[in-house]
Design a protein around this motif. Structure first.
Motif, PDB file in Angstrom:
ATOM      1  N   TRP A 175      31.553  30.707 -27.215  1.00 19.16           N
ATOM      2  CA  TRP A 175      30.896  28.779 -27.716  1.00 19.16           C
ATOM      3  C   TRP A 175      30.126  28.522 -26.505  1.00 19.16           C
ATOM      4  CZ3 TRP A 175      32.674  26.130 -23.412  1.00 19.16           C
ATOM      5  CH2 TRP A 175      34.194  26.581 -22.545  1.00 19.16           C
ATOM      6  N   ARG A 176      30.710  28.559 -25.362  1.00 19.04           N
ATOM      7  CA  ARG A 176      29.835  28.699 -24.078  1.00 19.04           C
ATOM      8  C   ARG A 176      28.419  28.686 -24.166  1.00 19.04           C
ATOM      9  NH1 ARG A 176      33.143  28.752 -19.684  1.00 19.04           N
ATOM     10  NH2 ARG A 176      35.195  30.157 -20.973  1.00 19.04           N
ATOM     11  N   MET A 177      26.870  29.029 -25.534  1.00 24.54           N
ATOM     12  CA  MET A 177      26.608  29.351 -25.701  1.00 24.54           C
ATOM     13  C   MET A 177      25.757  28.026 -26.334  1.00 24.54           C
ATOM     14  SD  MET A 177      23.050  31.053 -26.017  1.00 24.54           S
ATOM     15  CE  MET A 177      23.884  32.684 -25.470  1.00 24.54           C
ATOM     16  N   ILE A 178      26.569  27.195 -26.909  1.00 19.82           N
ATOM     17  CA  ILE A 178      26.625  25.685 -27.631  1.00 19.82           C
ATOM     18  C   ILE A 178      25.862  24.733 -26.875  1.00 19.82           C
ATOM     19  CG2 ILE A 178      28.197  25.619 -29.032  1.00 19.82           C
ATOM     20  CD1 ILE A 178      29.440  24.163 -28.695  1.00 19.82           C
ATOM     21  N   PHE A 179      26.215  25.127 -24.977  1.00 16.60           N
ATOM     22  CA  PHE A 179      25.422  24.162 -24.241  1.00 16.60           C
ATOM     23  C   PHE A 179      24.566  24.906 -23.416  1.00 16.60           C
ATOM     24  CE2 PHE A 179      30.312  23.292 -24.301  1.00 16.60           C
ATOM     25  CZ  PHE A 179      30.383  22.328 -24.540  1.00 16.60           C
ATOM     26  N   LEU A 180      24.349  26.661 -23.703  1.00 17.40           N
ATOM     27  CA  LEU A 180      23.683  27.210 -23.136  1.00 17.40           C
ATOM     28  C   LEU A 180      22.134  27.147 -23.156  1.00 17.40           C
ATOM     29  CD1 LEU A 180      24.982  30.571 -21.636  1.00 17.40           C
ATOM     30  CD2 LEU A 180      24.739  28.758 -19.899  1.00 17.40           C
ATOM     31  N   ILE A 181      22.463  27.256 -24.689  1.00 17.87           N
ATOM     32  CA  ILE A 181      21.114  26.078 -25.583  1.00 17.87           C
ATOM     33  C   ILE A 181      20.310  24.763 -25.009  1.00 17.87           C
ATOM     34  CG2 ILE A 181      22.081  24.675 -27.339  1.00 17.87           C
ATOM     35  CD1 ILE A 181      19.713  27.809 -27.621  1.00 17.87           C
ATOM     36  N   ASN A 182      20.927  24.388 -24.875  1.00 16.12           N
ATOM     37  CA  ASN A 182      20.328  22.865 -23.908  1.00 16.12           C
ATOM     38  C   ASN A 182      19.147  23.099 -23.000  1.00 16.12           C
ATOM     39  OD1 ASN A 182      22.012  21.556 -25.400  1.00 16.12           O
ATOM     40  ND2 ASN A 182      23.668  20.364 -24.183  1.00 16.12           N
ATOM     41  N   LEU A 183      19.433  24.859 -21.786  1.00 23.06           N
ATOM     42  CA  LEU A 183      18.516  24.685 -20.869  1.00 23.06           C
ATOM     43  C   LEU A 183      17.326  25.410 -21.634  1.00 23.06           C
ATOM     44  CD1 LEU A 183      20.788  27.387 -19.245  1.00 23.06           C
ATOM     45  CD2 LEU A 183      20.867  25.240 -19.019  1.00 23.06           C
ATOM     46  N   PRO A 184      17.296  25.752 -22.233  1.00 23.05           N
ATOM     47  CA  PRO A 184      15.354  25.522 -22.190  1.00 23.05           C
ATOM     48  C   PRO A 184      15.296  23.829 -22.899  1.00 23.05           C
ATOM     49  CG  PRO A 184      16.627  27.100 -23.938  1.00 23.05           C
ATOM     50  CD  PRO A 184      17.737  26.863 -22.963  1.00 23.05           C
ATOM     51  N   LEU A 185      15.499  23.753 -24.034  1.00 29.59           N
ATOM     52  CA  LEU A 185      15.100  22.554 -24.213  1.00 29.59           C
ATOM     53  C   LEU A 185      14.694  21.456 -22.597  1.00 29.59           C
ATOM     54  CD1 LEU A 185      17.401  21.978 -27.051  1.00 29.59           C
ATOM     55  CD2 LEU A 185      14.814  22.176 -27.346  1.00 29.59           C
ATOM     56  N   GLY A 186      16.265  21.531 -21.874  1.00 29.71           N
ATOM     57  CA  GLY A 186      16.499  20.685 -20.643  1.00 29.71           C
ATOM     58  C   GLY A 186      15.063  20.603 -20.044  1.00 29.71           C
ATOM     59  N   PHE A 188      11.679  22.470 -21.362  1.00 27.78           N
ATOM     60  CA  PHE A 188      11.028  21.889 -21.874  1.00 27.78           C
ATOM     61  C   PHE A 188      10.610  19.990 -21.359  1.00 27.78           C
ATOM     62  CE2 PHE A 188       9.511  19.410 -25.269  1.00 27.78           C
ATOM     63  CZ  PHE A 188       8.201  20.515 -25.118  1.00 27.78           C
ATOM     64  N   ALA A 189      11.514  19.129 -21.302  1.00 28.99           N
ATOM     65  CA  ALA A 189      11.713  18.727 -21.820  1.00 28.99           C
ATOM     66  C   ALA A 189      11.360  17.658 -19.986  1.00 28.99           C
ATOM     67  CB  ALA A 189      13.248  16.946 -21.611  1.00 28.99           C
ATOM     68  N   VAL A 190      11.937  18.224 -18.370  1.00 31.12           N
ATOM     69  CA  VAL A 190      11.323  17.701 -17.669  1.00 31.12           C
ATOM     70  C   VAL A 190      10.292  18.400 -17.485  1.00 31.12           C
ATOM     71  CG1 VAL A 190      11.510  18.213 -15.146  1.00 31.12           C
ATOM     72  CG2 VAL A 190      13.857  17.919 -16.322  1.00 31.12           C
ATOM     73  N   VAL A 191       9.699  19.409 -17.411  1.00 31.20           N
ATOM     74  CA  VAL A 191       8.188  19.401 -17.320  1.00 31.20           C
ATOM     75  C   VAL A 191       7.640  18.994 -18.462  1.00 31.20           C
ATOM     76  CG1 VAL A 191       6.780  21.988 -17.732  1.00 31.20           C
ATOM     77  CG2 VAL A 191       9.075  21.778 -16.710  1.00 31.20           C
ATOM     78  N   GLY A 192       7.558  18.584 -19.801  1.00 24.42           N
ATOM     79  CA  GLY A 192       6.533  17.680 -20.219  1.00 24.42           C
ATOM     80  C   GLY A 192       7.175  16.574 -19.197  1.00 24.42           C
ATOM     81  N   ALA A 193       7.715  15.740 -19.081  1.00 23.32           N
ATOM     82  CA  ALA A 193       7.723  14.330 -18.652  1.00 23.32           C
ATOM     83  C   ALA A 193       6.933  14.571 -17.460  1.00 23.32           C
ATOM     84  CB  ALA A 193       9.292  13.890 -18.865  1.00 23.32           C
ATOM     85  N   PHE A 194       7.022  14.862 -16.458  1.00 28.90           N
ATOM     86  CA  PHE A 194       6.079  15.201 -15.499  1.00 28.90           C
ATOM     87  C   PHE A 194       4.363  15.266 -15.546  1.00 28.90           C
ATOM     88  CE2 PHE A 194       9.635  17.051 -12.312  1.00 28.90           C
ATOM     89  CZ  PHE A 194       9.481  15.909 -11.485  1.00 28.90           C
ATOM     90  N   LYS A 195       4.458  15.613 -16.736  1.00 28.56           N
ATOM     91  CA  LYS A 195       3.191  15.621 -17.315  1.00 28.56           C
ATOM     92  C   LYS A 195       2.354  14.830 -18.283  1.00 28.56           C
ATOM     93  CE  LYS A 195      -0.571  19.805 -18.816  1.00 28.56           C
ATOM     94  NZ  LYS A 195      -1.212  19.794 -17.808  1.00 28.56           N
ATOM     95  N   PHE A 196       3.511  14.521 -19.739  1.00 26.96           N
ATOM     96  CA  PHE A 196       2.600  13.391 -19.688  1.00 26.96           C
ATOM     97  C   PHE A 196       3.297  12.402 -20.411  1.00 26.96           C
ATOM     98  CE2 PHE A 196       2.251  18.016 -21.758  1.00 26.96           C
ATOM     99  CZ  PHE A 196       0.662  17.781 -21.437  1.00 26.96           C
ATOM    100  N   LEU A 197       4.107  12.128 -19.047  1.00 24.95           N
ATOM    101  CA  LEU A 197       4.894  10.528 -19.900  1.00 24.95           C
ATOM    102  C   LEU A 197       4.380   9.323 -18.333  1.00 24.95           C
ATOM    103  CD1 LEU A 197       8.921  11.358 -20.220  1.00 24.95           C
ATOM    104  CD2 LEU A 197       6.639  10.716 -22.087  1.00 24.95           C
ATOM    105  N   PRO A 198       3.904   8.908 -19.323  1.00 20.71           N
ATOM    106  CA  PRO A 198       3.228   7.617 -17.993  1.00 20.71           C
ATOM    107  C   PRO A 198       4.290   6.916 -17.754  1.00 20.71           C
ATOM    108  CG  PRO A 198       3.200   6.246 -20.213  1.00 20.71           C
ATOM    109  CD  PRO A 198       4.082   8.290 -20.657  1.00 20.71           C
ATOM    110  N   GLU A 199       4.374   6.197 -16.304  1.00 22.44           N
ATOM    111  CA  GLU A 199       5.208   5.048 -16.156  1.00 22.44           C
ATOM    112  C   GLU A 199       4.656   3.444 -16.322  1.00 22.44           C
ATOM    113  OE1 GLU A 199       8.440   4.433 -14.739  1.00 22.44           O
ATOM    114  OE2 GLU A 199       8.212   5.944 -13.391  1.00 22.44           O
ATOM    115  N   PHE A 200       5.602   2.754 -16.110  1.00 21.01           N
ATOM    116  CA  PHE A 200       4.943   1.695 -16.994  1.00 21.01           C
ATOM    117  C   PHE A 200       5.837   0.531 -15.530  1.00 21.01           C
ATOM    118  CE2 PHE A 200       5.915   3.566 -20.644  1.00 21.01           C
ATOM    119  CZ  PHE A 200       5.113   3.049 -21.379  1.00 21.01           C
ATOM    120  N   ARG A 201       4.876  -0.186 -14.747  1.00 21.28           N
ATOM    121  CA  ARG A 201       5.779  -0.995 -14.329  1.00 21.28           C
ATOM    122  C   ARG A 201       6.043  -2.544 -14.542  1.00 21.28           C
ATOM    123  NH1 ARG A 201       0.856   0.729  -9.941  1.00 21.28           N
ATOM    124  NH2 ARG A 201       2.145   2.702  -9.025  1.00 21.28           N
TER     125      ARG A 201
END
Length: 552
Positions: A175-186, A188-201
């Motif tokens: 059952w632990r794999m249901i949480f480990l599957i989040n690691l590649p998704l997470g 990807f989200a962090v790297v993608g946010a650094f590169k593609f998300l804009p900041e709003f002031r």
């Protein structure tokens, strides 16, 4: 690369569609983690130990902590920047997922799930807020429309994925794999946010309402804890005191927020939002709708895995017709039904969901112990189609009247109530199911039906009434106890009364199946009432969402 946008009226952000994909990645993580423990819960409890309420808490603590944190998460994005909070939330969520996978006790896992929910509350509202600022009004409907298929497929695909991962037991993780599957998704989200998300002031930085946070957090906990734990504690008086205090605190919260706004201070939730009929109606509708949806998923899983003995994968695959129905519903909505029908589509979808719920209940009752997955296909398809049709226009209609300066508060409040609805559904329907189960099982143990099996087991006629009474008490106590692996004292009294014979054992098993069936049908009736309430609340919404091209 870090783009900075100050106002949504500026030129459209270049990478907005790639940024939307990054935002949807964290939506997938959240949806998977809000549902996977429903399928994996019985296996987790069997390995880590704990009572049956652990299965409820694995889902409820996640959604409850997220519901509490989402109010604050939206405001923190307004204060410190949405991109920054998105990255911190996604990174924290990923690390908390790793802690869940490494958990060695029920307490550690529940604590890690709470941390998951809090970090999820930090990242999710930022995505909704950034969409409203990255996309022009004419594109916002399309952007928000992308959430529908992701939410629908995640809601029904999550159990299938969880069942597959648990049964496959990759690298011995179970059952632990249901949480480990989040690691590649997470990652990807962090790297993608650094590169593609804009900041709003923001032109004006609001201050965090810490007292409002405390009132909302304590109020939500006081409401949810008694609903989940009350049955296990045999409903002592202080449980009802907690419920009353929870209601009182939310009333105090509303008064406090209004007074804070009148004093010129920044409220946690902008009170003006609640004067908008579409927004208030949407909050209430979301509460009941998601309570029915998530609560039904828990009850259905308990019936399949504990009542019928399905494996996690088989239980997950049983929901596949619902997944296909959801896809069909979203396709139909996206083909123009949302724009043409507006609120009517919400009403039609909710009605079809209700009919699907009735169909599931009727099928379960008619099939009895001979129930096979294919029996449920028509009803589950209808349930999925209704869900897709109802969810597709939800965001666009509810957020139609929200002004730009209310975006952070509105996004947090809307997603918070969604999560609170899920926790409410798990608590209420799970508690009703477990409360009904002992009596439902006992009702199916009768002397007339059991006598032939006892006679075949060479139990004397004069001893049979006492054996029947003992078996009934044993099964009721088994169904009512918190630890299903423990042997109640009443069961030890009937061990030598013929229960071990094949004929008596088969009868007992059928009584257990019938009890689970009746408890499931009764719980589905409550879910149907929640959908009826959602149907009525839909009339508070405007007839149409925001027309394309209309500004704020």
């Amino acid at each position: 690369m870090q783009a900075v946008l100050e106002r949504p009226s500026e030129a459209a952000y270049r990478w907005r569609w790639v940024a939307l994909f990054v935002i949807l990645a964290v939506e997938v993580m959240d949806l998977l983690d809000s549902l996977v423990t429903t399928i994996a819960g019985p296996v987790i409890r069997a390995e880590l130990g704990g009572s049956l309420s652990l299965i409820q808490w694995l889902g409820a603590v996640y959604t409850l902590s997220m519901a509490i944190g989402l109010l604050t998460g939206g405001r923190l994005g307004d204060i410190y920047g949405r991109r920054r909070m998105f990255i911190i939330g996604a990174a924290g969520f990923t690390l908390a997922s790793l802690l869940c996978a490494l958990a060695w006790s029920p307490g550690v896992l529940i604590g890690a799930r709470a941390v998951q929910g809090l970090f999820g509350a930090l990242m999710l509202p930022q995505g909704l807020g950034m969409i409203k600022q990255m996309f022009s009004p004419s594109e916002q409907a399309k952007a928000f429309g992308a959430f529908g298929p992701v939410m629908g497929l995640g809601a029904v695909g999550g159990p299938i994925l969880a069942g597959w991962l648990v049964d496959a037991d990759y690298f011995g993780t179970g059952w632990r794999m249901i949480f480990l599957i989040n690691l590649p998704l997470g990652i990807f989200a962090v790297v993608g946010a650094f590169k593609f998300l804009p900041e709003f002031r923001s032109e004006r930085t609001p201050r965090l309402d810490l007292a409002g946070v405390a009132l909302a957090a304590v109020g939500a906990f006081l409401l949810l804890f008694p609903l989940v734990q009350g049955r296990e504690l045999d409903w002592p008086a202080w449980v009802f005191v907690m419920l009353a205090l929870g209601v009182m605190l939310f009333g105090i919260f509303g008064v406090y927020e209004s007074r804070r706004e009148r004093r010129g201070l920044d409220p946690l939730v902008t009170p003006s939002l609640f004067r908008k009929r579409a927004f208030t109606g949407g909050l209430l509708l979301g509460l009941f709708f998601f309570a029915a949806l998530i609560g039904t998923g828990l009850v259905f899983t308990l019936y399949l895995q504990v009542g019928l003995g399905y494996s996690p994968l088989k239980a997950g695959l049983t929901t596949l017709p619902q997944a296909l129905g959801t896809v069909a519903g979203f396709i139909a909505a996206g083909a123009g039904l949302s724009e043409r029908l507006g609120r009517k589509l919400l009403l039609i979808g909710t009605v079809i969901m209700g009919l699907g719920t009735i169909g599931v209940a009727v099928t379960i009752r008619a099939a009895g112990g001979d129930m096979a997955p294919w029996h449920l296909i028509p009803a589950l398809v209808a349930l999925g189609v209704g869900m897709g049709l109802a969810m597709a226009p939800f965001f666009n209609i509810v957020l139609a009247g929200v002004d730009d300066e209310e975006t952070g508060s509105a996004s947090g409040a809307l997603t918070s109530v969604q999560q609170l609805g899920g926790a409410f559904g798990i608590a209420v329907l799970g508690t009703i199911f477990f409360a009904m189960l002992p009596g439902a099982v006992g009702e199916h143990v009768d002397a007339a039906g059991l006598r032939p099996a006892l006679t075949a087991a060479s139990v004397p006629a004069q001893a049979q009434p006492a054996v029947v009474t003992g078996i009934r008490a044993c099964l009721e106590d088994r169904a009512a106890q918190d630890d299903p692996s423990a042997q109640p004292a009443s069961c030890r009294d009937v061990e030598n009364g013929g229960e071990s014979s094949p004929a008596v054992g088969a009868y007992v098993q059928e009584a257990v199946h019938a009890g689970f069936r009746d408890a499931t049908v009764g719980s589905l009736a409550v879910a149907l009432l929640l959908l009826v309430a959602a149907f009525g609340l839909a009339f508070l919404l405007p007839r149409q969402g925001r027309p394309e091209g209309e500004g704020h």
